[in-house]
Write an enzyme that holds these catalytic residues in place. Structure first.
Site, mmCIF file in Angstrom:
data_model
loop_
_atom_site.group_PDB
_atom_site.id
_atom_site.type_symbol
_atom_site.label_atom_id
_atom_site.label_comp_id
_atom_site.label_asym_id
_atom_site.label_seq_id
_atom_site.Cartn_x
_atom_site.Cartn_y
_atom_site.Cartn_z
ATOM 1 N N GLU A 49 0.854 -1.182 0.000
ATOM 2 C CA GLU A 49 0.000 0.000 0.000
ATOM 3 C C GLU A 49 0.891 1.234 0.000
ATOM 4 O OE1 GLU A 49 -4.038 -1.598 2.268
ATOM 5 O OE2 GLU A 49 -2.720 -0.163 3.292
ATOM 6 N N ASP A 60 -5.669 9.325 9.827
ATOM 7 C CA ASP A 60 -4.316 8.928 10.194
ATOM 8 C C ASP A 60 -3.864 9.607 11.477
ATOM 9 O OD1 ASP A 60 -3.633 7.188 7.970
ATOM 10 O OD2 ASP A 60 -3.798 8.984 6.737
#
Length: 272
Positions: A49, A60
């Site tokens: 990824e 995040d």
């Protein structure tokens, strides 16, 4: 069959769990990303990824937020990310690459242009964090039309309807966010994951990868008994950010090799 589907089929036949590392494109060094990807693939990563830097990565935690900031400061945008994938493909045409990011960079680049350029660069799947499945069927269909797998997130808070929506249009694999909150946070409860995955699999027929909160070989090994894939992001980004340029790829490869060894030593629970 897509490169991602073929990878999971091969691993299923071997009764092995997929290892999916995440790194942010352009971090910690703009010219090191391809080397890191190659080192991880060589050390046993099954899918990579590659994070597209964005200024407001809401899902995040601090580690990946800072990685995005560092990459953006180096001028890394969608064009540069796709160039990295092209460069990776000059050396590796077997390991699937998934672009992971947010809607803003994709839309700013232009959706039609993004889909075409991602395909030509050698991307295999796309995960747009803030595209809910019920609102992006056209985008998912466009990706599938270009032989790109649309990948979606599920979480402990996901409803049955959300699972059905994801199951209807997801390809490649589904990424189960095993903790509430942001990446890199909290303590992973493997028992809770084991309870949740059968519910997801009632509606989702593609493999299920588990991420968020996986920081070491022991945690990854515990998950290998129940998950089709283990996704590791924040811990890798954290390891790499402190390394000098000359050793950063080797450090990434060494860490992946340790996780791969742990996963392969715990195959008894992997679904046939």
């Amino acid at each position: 069959m897509s490169r991602i589907a073929a990878t999971f089929e091969r691993l299923r036949g071997q009764r092995r769990t997929a290892l999916i590392p995440y790194i942010t494109a352009g971090d910690p060094y703009a010219d090191a990303t391809v080397d890191i990807m190659l080192a991880m693939a060589g050390a046993g990563a099954d899918v990579i990824e590659l994070g597209v830097p964005f200024s407001d990565p809401m899902a995040d935690g601090p580690v990946i937020q800072k990685a995005s900031e560092r990459a953006l400061a180096k001028g890394i945008g969608m064009g540069q990310v796709l160039a990295m994938v092209r460069s990776f493909r000059e050396h590796n045409d077997t390991t699937p690459v998934v672009l992971m990011g947010y809607a803003n960079p994709v839309e700013r680049y232009g959706i039609d242009r993004f889909v075409a350029d991602a395909k030509s660069a050698g991307v295999d799947g796309v995960l747009v964090v803030d595209y809910p499945p019920e609102e992006c069927e056209a985008f998912a269909a466009q990706l599938q039309g270009a032989d790109l797998d649309p990948i979606f997130l599920l979480a402990p808070t996901s409803t049955e309807q959300r699972m059905k929506d994801v199951g209807r249009i997801a390809r490649g694999y589904v990424y189960y966010v095993s903790l509430k909150g942001v990446t890199g946070a909290g303590h992973l409860d493997t028992d809770a994951v084991a309870t949740m995955l059968p519910r997801i699999r009632e509606h989702v027929k593609v493999p299920v990868g588990v991420g968020f909160g996986i920081r070491d070989a022991a945690t990854a090994k515990a998950l290998a008994a129940v998950a089709d894939a283990v996704v590791i992001g924040s811990r890798i980004v954290q390891l790499l950010e402190a390394e000098p340029r000359e050793s950063v790829a080797a450090v990434g490869g060494t860490f992946i090799a340790s996780i791969r060894e742990a996963l392969d030593s715990s195959t008894e629970g992997v679904r046939a």
